[in-house]
Design a protein around this motif. Structure first.
Motif, PDB file in Angstrom:
ATOM      1  N   LYS A   1      -0.198   3.178   1.893  1.00  0.00           N
ATOM      2  CA  LYS A   1      -1.163   3.968   0.908  1.00  0.00           C
ATOM      3  C   LYS A   1      -1.438   5.326   1.284  1.00  0.00           C
ATOM      4  O   LYS A   1      -1.503   5.560   2.694  1.00  0.00           O
ATOM      5  N   HIS A   2      -1.525   6.144   0.645  1.00  0.00           N
ATOM      6  CA  HIS A   2      -1.809   7.575   0.832  1.00  0.00           C
ATOM      7  C   HIS A   2      -3.166   7.883   0.666  1.00  0.00           C
ATOM      8  O   HIS A   2      -3.821   7.797  -0.462  1.00  0.00           O
TER       9      HIS A   2
ATOM     10  N   TYR B   1      -6.790  14.170   8.532  1.00  0.00           N
ATOM     11  CA  TYR B   1      -6.371  13.043   9.424  1.00  0.00           C
ATOM     12  C   TYR B   1      -7.637  12.727  10.461  1.00  0.00           C
ATOM     13  O   TYR B   1      -7.922  13.432  11.130  1.00  0.00           O
TER      14      TYR B   1
ATOM     15  N   SER C   1      -2.113   2.610  16.155  1.00  0.00           N
ATOM     16  CA  SER C   1      -2.510   1.353  15.551  1.00  0.00           C
ATOM     17  C   SER C   1      -4.085   1.300  15.860  1.00  0.00           C
ATOM     18  O   SER C   1      -4.605   1.227  16.944  1.00  0.00           O
ATOM     19  N   ASP C   2      -4.760   1.098  14.574  1.00  0.00           N
ATOM     20  CA  ASP C   2      -6.383   1.026  14.502  1.00  0.00           C
ATOM     21  C   ASP C   2      -6.708  -0.140  15.123  1.00  0.00           C
ATOM     22  O   ASP C   2      -5.855  -1.134  15.376  1.00  0.00           O
TER      23      ASP C   2
ATOM     24  N   HIS D   1      -3.678  -1.860  11.602  1.00  0.00           N
ATOM     25  CA  HIS D   1      -3.135  -0.926  10.457  1.00  0.00           C
ATOM     26  C   HIS D   1      -2.399   0.265  11.433  1.00  0.00           C
ATOM     27  O   HIS D   1      -3.053   0.695  12.343  1.00  0.00           O
TER      28      HIS D   1
ATOM     29  N   ILE E   1      -1.531   4.101  11.254  1.00  0.00           N
ATOM     30  CA  ILE E   1      -1.808   5.334  10.447  1.00  0.00           C
ATOM     31  C   ILE E   1      -1.316   6.541  10.881  1.00  0.00           C
ATOM     32  O   ILE E   1      -0.951   6.509  12.157  1.00  0.00           O
ATOM     33  N   THR E   2      -0.645   7.370  10.260  1.00  0.00           N
ATOM     34  CA  THR E   2       0.004   8.571  10.619  1.00  0.00           C
ATOM     35  C   THR E   2      -0.118   9.590   9.536  1.00  0.00           C
ATOM     36  O   THR E   2      -0.260   9.522   8.039  1.00  0.00           O
TER      37      THR E   2
ATOM     38  N   TYR F   1      -3.048  11.400   5.067  1.00  0.00           N
ATOM     39  CA  TYR F   1      -2.434  10.343   5.979  1.00  0.00           C
ATOM     40  C   TYR F   1      -2.067   9.071   5.275  1.00  0.00           C
ATOM     41  O   TYR F   1      -2.308   8.931   4.201  1.00  0.00           O
ATOM     42  N   CYS F   2      -1.116   8.342   5.717  1.00  0.00           N
ATOM     43  CA  CYS F   2      -0.893   6.993   5.176  1.00  0.00           C
ATOM     44  C   CYS F   2      -1.224   5.993   6.123  1.00  0.00           C
ATOM     45  O   CYS F   2      -1.183   6.056   7.373  1.00  0.00           O
ATOM     46  N   ILE F   3      -1.370   4.874   5.389  1.00  0.00           N
ATOM     47  CA  ILE F   3      -1.967   3.482   6.040  1.00  0.00           C
ATOM     48  C   ILE F   3      -0.728   2.405   5.532  1.00  0.00           C
ATOM     49  O   ILE F   3      -0.753   2.493   4.553  1.00  0.00           O
TER      50      ILE F   3
ATOM     51  N   ASP G   1      -0.026  -2.014   6.623  1.00  0.00           N
ATOM     52  CA  ASP G   1      -0.365  -2.947   7.326  1.00  0.00           C
ATOM     53  C   ASP G   1       1.054  -3.784   7.789  1.00  0.00           C
ATOM     54  O   ASP G   1       1.859  -4.280   7.016  1.00  0.00           O
TER      55      ASP G   1
END
Length: 684
Positions: free
Chosen positions: A309-310, A315, A450-451, A455, A457-458, A464-466, A468
């Protein structure tokens, strides 16, 4: 197989084209490979796509072998060993075709090593069927089963048809020979006996097969025809191989390719694909690949969901430090003295992962470097920006959770790495087919986390992208294993017997050093007994001795380089890149067709990668840089020679004198003749 036509919806079609590294927009043939990759032939290139990036190889007609059969359409095959076979016409003005064979790992053209002269001297035509079996026809018009230069004759085709087959397909014990005139001859593979011969009802005109080849569904063979040099009519025929009955459908337009749905219904139009379709193919994950005539690739898969997901906006996480721990800092100073982008430490195993501009360096718990991972695991960009270790993933059962995944990002991609053993790693890459498209941006350095929900996230400029990580389905991705397990003995050139080549090289260097050192000591002792003049060694061996000293130093340096891998500085890499680029451009400066496509091929780089590299090093695009080199060379010739201006234009690759003059004036403010007279006048 394909869904029912009434439920067909291609709302989730992914467009893959030159922006993603496809060499050209004109797709001519598609062939799925057993490891999940896709081979795509454009007008002049073989492109292998792994779901994230392309590896492109220019098709040099001189590397192929000639076929005496007429070659009209490009036909792409994959054999039992994974090798890629391409049959194509040389160009539109030549009748006979050519055959190429490519290594699926390196994309190298290996035609001459696979097809020996003993085969090619008598070769009329060659085919590869759906099972990967090769079939060839020789000058006696005999059909052979062909395996590694061994020919097993099946039948002399003069007995069944005066023409050569255009398509060969197999189904069980039967081999189907399909001819342009519509005839299909069915041969028993075991005894070579003719089982059936028949043809659909077609016009009494010169007919030819389209790109579609043969399609199979529920015991029916489908193939398509059109009138020679007529693009306004297509006939698609199906043969019931149980009752041996034909059914033919006529269309008042050209249909290059088609698919058959789960009900056996013919589909020739695809919603959401608003361009002319040239070729289609299903991959081994039931995804449909559509090659367009002039607009790249389209990909569709039933029930496909984007797993990335975008999110637009800033960020939300700050960058971490370069070093995850003192141990990581120590490993970085030892193995990556030129600097790193990021690092991570596995709290379970104690392994250290260093992200560098040249890939990932893996250091074990004892501080030993055990692997450097870059192109050897399929990374299109070796510049690793971020790493996260100890990421949880779901195990074999739903209740089992492991915490040993390593996720990392290169400049334009996200990848997952797992340990198979201490020094063996399995890697998959996420890319376009997963919804990853940064629109030309790059991931931030040290931006991956890694939250608390697990997930990944970068961040990148603009968002940013997410994703799973527990929802990543391995079977939808190409797996890379280090050391590369996909290389079979046929392609493995990295070993000699059971002794690694590296060991042999190092041992040879050591022996050479010892020999040189012994000679050096002997000559030094001998020199001591010779007279000198004014304190200067006058012996004949003095000059030789200095050369031996330098040779010893060089050999010792080489030996040390083999012991500890080092990362070259980015400045050195840029200088080497610029030197090689300029050398290639100057070697081809008189070729007016030199452009970004041909330059990327000569540089053995993906077009997108070349563009980004040149923007980073020179601050300009490849096309602008080529033009500037041409103009600079032209200006030098105008200043230093009396060569006529039309000759200078031709020598520097301009298509006409008029175009050269206008381009030169735009850059230098003067026409070439005026520029020359001014320069000559100033020197006088």
């Amino acid at each position: 197989m394909f869904p029912q036509s009434q439920n067909l919806a291609l709302d989730n079609v992914v467009t893959i084209d030159m922006r993603h590294g496809l060499s050209e927009s004109r797709v001519r043939a598609i062939q799925p490979l057993t490891d999940g990759r896709i081979a795509v032939v454009t007008a002049g290139y073989l492109n292998i796509f792994d779901g994230t990036s392309f590896k492109c190889t220019h098709i040099d007609k001189d590397n192929g072998v000639g076929l005496k059969a007429v070659g009209k359409n490009r036909q792409l095959y994959s054999d039992k060993k994974g090798r890629i076979w391409l049959k194509s016409p040389v160009n539109q003005h030549e009748k006979n075709g050519r055959m190429h064979v490519f290594d699926p790992v390196t994309s190298e053209d290996i035609t001459r090593s696979v097809l020996k002269p003993s085969i090619t001297n008598d070769l009329i035509d060659l085919f590869v069927d759906e099972t990967g079996q090769c079939w060839l026809i020789d000058t006696t018009n005999t059909l052979f089963r062909f395996d590694d230069n061994k020919k097993e004759p099946l039948i002399n085709l003069n007995r069944i048809n005066d023409n050569l087959p255009d398509i060969i397909s197999t189904d069980g014990d039967n081999i189907y020979l399909c001819y342009d005139d519509g005839n299909v001859c069915v041969i028993n593979q075991q005894n070579g006996m003719l089982k059936y011969k028949g043809a659909p009802l077609l016009p009494k005109a010169v007919m030819r097969h389209t790109n579609a080849g043969v399609k199979w569904y529920a015991g029916k063979l489908w193939t398509a025809f059109n009138r020679f040099n007529n693009l306004h009519n297509t006939w698609i025929a199906s043969l019931d191989t149980v009752e041996w009955k034909w059914d033919t459908k006529h269309f008042n337009r050209m249909i290059y390719d088609f698919v058959v749905d789960n009900n056996g219904e013919l589909i020739t139009d695809f919603p959401s694909v608003d361009t002319e379709i040239f070729s289609t193919a299903f991959d081994y994950n039931n995804g449909l690949w559509i090659g367009t005539k002039n607009n790249g690739l389209r990909y569709w898969k039933p029930g496909r969901n984007e797993i990335i997901k975008h999110v637009s906006g800033k960020y939300p996480y700050p960058s971490s430090g370069y070093y995850a721990s003192d141990k990581a800092k120590l490993a970085g100073s030892k193995y990556a003295s030129e600097g790193i982008n990021c690092s991570a430490e596995d709290s379970i195993t104690g392994y250290i992962y260093l992200g560098t501009p040249k890939g990932i360096m893996v250091v074990d718990s004892l501080g030993k470097l055990i692997a450097t991972l870059a192109e050897n695991i399929g990374l299109p960009q070796s510049n690793v920006q971020s790493i996260v270790a100890n990421v949880p993933h779901t195990g074999i059962s739903d209740t089992t959770t492991a915490h040993d995944d390593i996720w990392f990002s290169s400049t334009t991609g996200i990848s997952r790495m797992r340990h198979v053993s201490r020094d063996t790693f399995e890697v998959i890459h996420l890319g376009i087919l997963d919804g990853l498209d940064l629109g030309g941006s790059e991931f931030y350095t040290q931006s991956m986390v890694s939250d608390s929900t697990g997930h990944i996230i970068t961040g990148y400029p603009g968002g940013y992208c997410i994703l799973d990580p527990t929802k990543i389905d391995d079977k939808d991705h190409v797996k890379y294993v280090f050391p590369n397990s996909r290389k079979t003995d046929l392609y493995d050139k990295g070993s000699t017997g059971n002794i690694p080549v590296t060991f042999i090289v190092i041992a040879g260097i050591i022996v050479l050093i010892l020999c040189v050192a012994i000679t050096h000591v002997y000559l030094r002792r001998k020199r001591r007994n010779l007279p000198t003049t004014d304190g200067v060694d006058a012996s004949p061996s003095a000059t030789m001795d200095n050369g031996i000293d330098r040779l010893c130093d060089n050999l010792v340096t080489k030996y040390r380089e083999t012991k500890v891998p080092e990362i070259a500085s980015s400045q050195y890499i840029d200088e080497a890149f610029a030197s090689r680029l300029n050398k290639i451009i100057h070697e081809h400066i008189s070729d007016e067709s030199l452009n970004v496509v041909s330059l990327s091929s000569l540089m053995a780089m993906d077009r997108t990668n070349l563009y980004r590299k040149m923007q980073a090093v020179f601050g300009t695009s490849p096309s602008s840089y080529i033009k500037n080199v041409r103009l600079t060379a032209a200006a030098k010739l105008l200043r230093e020679t009396d060569i006529p201006i039309p000759e200078i234009a031709r020598h520097t690759g301009f298509s006409s004198t008029k175009y050269f003059s206008s381009t030169f004036k735009e850059s230098f403010g003067l026409l070439p003749a005026k520029y020359r007279s001014n320069e000559k006048g100033s020197k006088a």
